[in-house]
Design an enzyme around this catalytic site. Structure first.
Site, mmCIF file in Angstrom:
data_model
loop_
_atom_site.group_PDB
_atom_site.id
_atom_site.type_symbol
_atom_site.label_atom_id
_atom_site.label_comp_id
_atom_site.label_asym_id
_atom_site.label_seq_id
_atom_site.Cartn_x
_atom_site.Cartn_y
_atom_site.Cartn_z
ATOM 1 N N SER A 1 -5.536 9.447 3.604
ATOM 2 C CA SER A 1 -5.852 8.086 4.053
ATOM 3 C C SER A 1 -5.410 7.735 5.456
ATOM 4 O O SER A 1 -5.746 6.653 5.942
ATOM 5 C CB SER A 1 -5.260 7.063 3.089
ATOM 6 O OG SER A 1 -6.093 6.953 1.969
ATOM 7 N N SER B 1 -8.127 5.377 3.052
ATOM 8 C CA SER B 1 -7.996 3.976 2.697
ATOM 9 C C SER B 1 -7.426 3.104 3.819
ATOM 10 O O SER B 1 -7.581 1.888 3.775
ATOM 11 C CB SER B 1 -7.101 3.829 1.464
ATOM 12 O OG SER B 1 -5.782 4.279 1.744
ATOM 13 N N LYS C 1 -0.389 -1.571 7.722
ATOM 14 C CA LYS C 1 -1.227 -1.501 6.516
ATOM 15 C C LYS C 1 -0.645 -2.412 5.440
ATOM 16 O O LYS C 1 0.580 -2.440 5.238
ATOM 17 C CB LYS C 1 -1.288 -0.046 6.032
ATOM 18 C CG LYS C 1 -2.265 0.196 4.873
ATOM 19 C CD LYS C 1 -2.319 1.683 4.503
ATOM 20 C CE LYS C 1 -3.323 1.991 3.415
ATOM 21 N NZ LYS C 1 -3.402 3.422 3.067
HETATM 22 N N1 GLN Z 1 -9.317 9.068 -0.687
HETATM 23 C C1 GLN Z 1 -8.172 9.390 -1.491
HETATM 24 C C2 GLN Z 1 -8.149 8.512 -2.713
HETATM 25 O O1 GLN Z 1 -9.034 7.761 -2.867
HETATM 26 C C3 GLN Z 1 -6.920 9.301 -0.684
HETATM 27 C C4 GLN Z 1 -6.299 7.956 -0.656
HETATM 28 C C5 GLN Z 1 -5.016 7.909 0.107
HETATM 29 O O2 GLN Z 1 -4.606 8.843 0.791
HETATM 30 N N2 GLN Z 1 -4.312 6.812 -0.064
HETATM 31 O O3 GLN Z 1 -7.265 8.563 -3.505
#
Ligand code: GLN
Length: 471
Positions: free
Chosen positions: A164, A140, A65
């Site tokens: 995410s 994400s 990532k």
């Molecule tokens: N969907 C969540 C957010 O937008 C989680 C993001 C994540 O775990 N990095 O913050």
């Protein structure tokens, strides 16, 4: 095959690089690929194999990532503000995987600074779901999840602040695991919500996922929140049994918001596991209903502080303007995307004098209460079982104008970040041809048993390991 010398590490790497070159146009998983570098890493892995110094993953390719720092390899966080940033150092997880001879294929797409749930907040391009390329892979860590599902990489790393890893794993039909907070070093992970962030693996089955978790975990003196007994040891992975396990079903995770197809797969999963001897009990944790609200105070508050360093002076590009404040304002105003700016503003507000008690402090109290309720459940049960996402993969563009709706999708995954405990998502079945993930949650430091239970659950579920229809 690598160990039996039926293939070389270079051939394995080259085969994946070729597949990325020919197929990734469809999926948009990768932001940066450096073929000569990958092949050099493969040759190093081959030396380890030839010298008999190979570990279980030596020579295996992996995608990373793009919020994990890679020395000499561009690390953008899918943001214009880091578009040309090349870290002068490796994250601890990168040091670990290279010393064990894994081979880095490239850097994968994400929502900008890992803020999002669809991979559409990337400043560069959306990623696409290999099960249906008109749909989101989730976010994400969407690029990392889609790369594994599309067989562009057998393994990848993601980060999980509010879901995410587990949510995109669910939407892409693969395994995604967030370890206990502190078992994998955060050193070199570009910080989002420091009290919530955790790096973890994606793989196509629980065993691969466990091997990668073992490879990247361990104490790190450079991360002040790293735990002493951090190493995740997976030797006992296959020695568990389902018969006699006690799983809790928190009713708040099965109410209302679940899509009917997801609900049906969850019911079938519970029925299958009951036949295998798992005892299920419904419990209630009302704080689950406050999770999204609480998370969307704490995470932006921490983000607003963490992202203050991107000022046009120290990293990446700069927008010229009048005076110091002018440069900072122009750089941040033009180079951060909309969602990132919104969160910085929300977080700054929640931390400001007079509002700190009303928002941040209160959110921390709710967080502590929620964590305590889960801890209690873990005393009575071996695991808590929930959906990993209330929905299957949605169409790209379908929710991009509706940030509230997107945030509400996080309610199944947020508690594990709030309480720091581990969670894993694996494929439980399909709704109209799209994958549905089941999530298992276990207590802090219960990672070994969690992986063991997930391995047994995977054996019991007929649809756990499937590949999308693709060349
Ligand atoms: N969907 C969540 C957010 O937008 C989680 C993001 C994540 O775990 N990095 O913050």
């Amino acid at each position: 095959m690598l160990r039996a010398k039926q293939v070389s590490a270079r051939e394995v790497a080259q085969a994946h690089l070729d597949r990325i070159r020919h197929e990734d146009e469809k999926y948009g998983c990768f932001l940066t690929v450096d073929e000569p570098r990958t092949l050099a890493e493969a040759d190093h892995a081959q030396e380890l194999l030839d010298r008999g110094e190979a570990g279980p993953l030596t020579g295996i390719p992996i995608a990373i990532k793009d919020n994990i720092s890679t020395k000499g390899l561009r690390t953008t966080c899918a943001s214009r503000i880091l578009e040309n940033y090349v870290p002068p150092f490796d994250a601890t997880v990168m040091q670990q995987i290279s010393s064990q001879g894994l081979v880095t294929l490239g850097k994968t797409n994400l929502d900008e600074f890992a803020m999002g749930t669809s991979c559409e907040n990337s400043a560069f391009k959306p990623s696409r779901n290999p099960w249906d390329t008109s749909r989101s892979p989730g976010g994400s860590s969407g690029g990392s999840a889609a790369a594994v599902a599309a067989e562009l990489a057998p393994l990848s790393l993601g980060s999980d602040t509010g879901g995410s890893i587990r949510m995109p794993a669910s939407l892409c039909g693969i395994v995604g695991y967030k370890p206990t907070y502190g078992r994998v070093s955060r050193y070199g992970l570009v910080a989002f919500g420091s009290s919530l962030d955790q790096i973890g693996p994606f793989a196509r089955n629980v065993e691969d996922c466990a091997l990668l978790a073992e490879a990247i975990s361990g104490h790190d003196h450079r991360d002040s929140t790293s735990l002493q007994d951090a190493k995740i040891k997976v030797g006992g992975l296959k020695s568990g049994r389902l018969n006699g396990l006690k799983f809790a079903l928190p009713k708040e995770m099965f109410e209302g918001a679940l899509e009917p197809g997801v609900r049906q797969i969850m019911e079938e999963t519970v029925a299958t596991l009951t036949r295998e001897g798992v005892q299920f009990t419904e419990i209630s944790i009302p704080e689950i209903g406050l999770g999204v609200t609480t998370y969307y105070i704490i995470a932006p508050a921490e983000a607003s502080s963490n992202l203050a360093r991107f000022d046009g002076v120290r990293y990446g590009p700069r927008e010229e303007s009048q005076g110091h404040i002018g440069v900072v304002a122009a750089t941040r105003g033009r180079l951060f995307g909309h969602e990132v700016k919104a969160r910085i503003m929300i977080g700054t507000y929640a931390l400001s004098a007079g509002y700190y008690d009303a928002f941040y402090l209160k959110a921390q109290k709710v967080r502590a209460k929620m964590a305590a309720k889960f801890e209690q459940a873990f005393q009575d049960f071996d695991a808590v079982l929930t959906p990993a996402s209330p929905v299957v993969a949605f169409k790209l563009g379908e929710l991009s104008d509706d940030p509230l709706q997107l945030k509400l999708l996080d309610f199944c995954t947020i508690p594990a970040n709030m309480g720091g405990f581990p969670g894993i998502s694996l494929n439980a079945g399909f709704s109209d041809g799209l994958p549905v993930g089941v999530q298992l949650l276990a207590p802090v430091m219960g990672d070994e048993k969690l992986l063991q239970m997930a391995y047994s659950v995977e054996r019991a579920l007929p649809d756990a390991i499937r590949r999308p229809n693709m060349p």
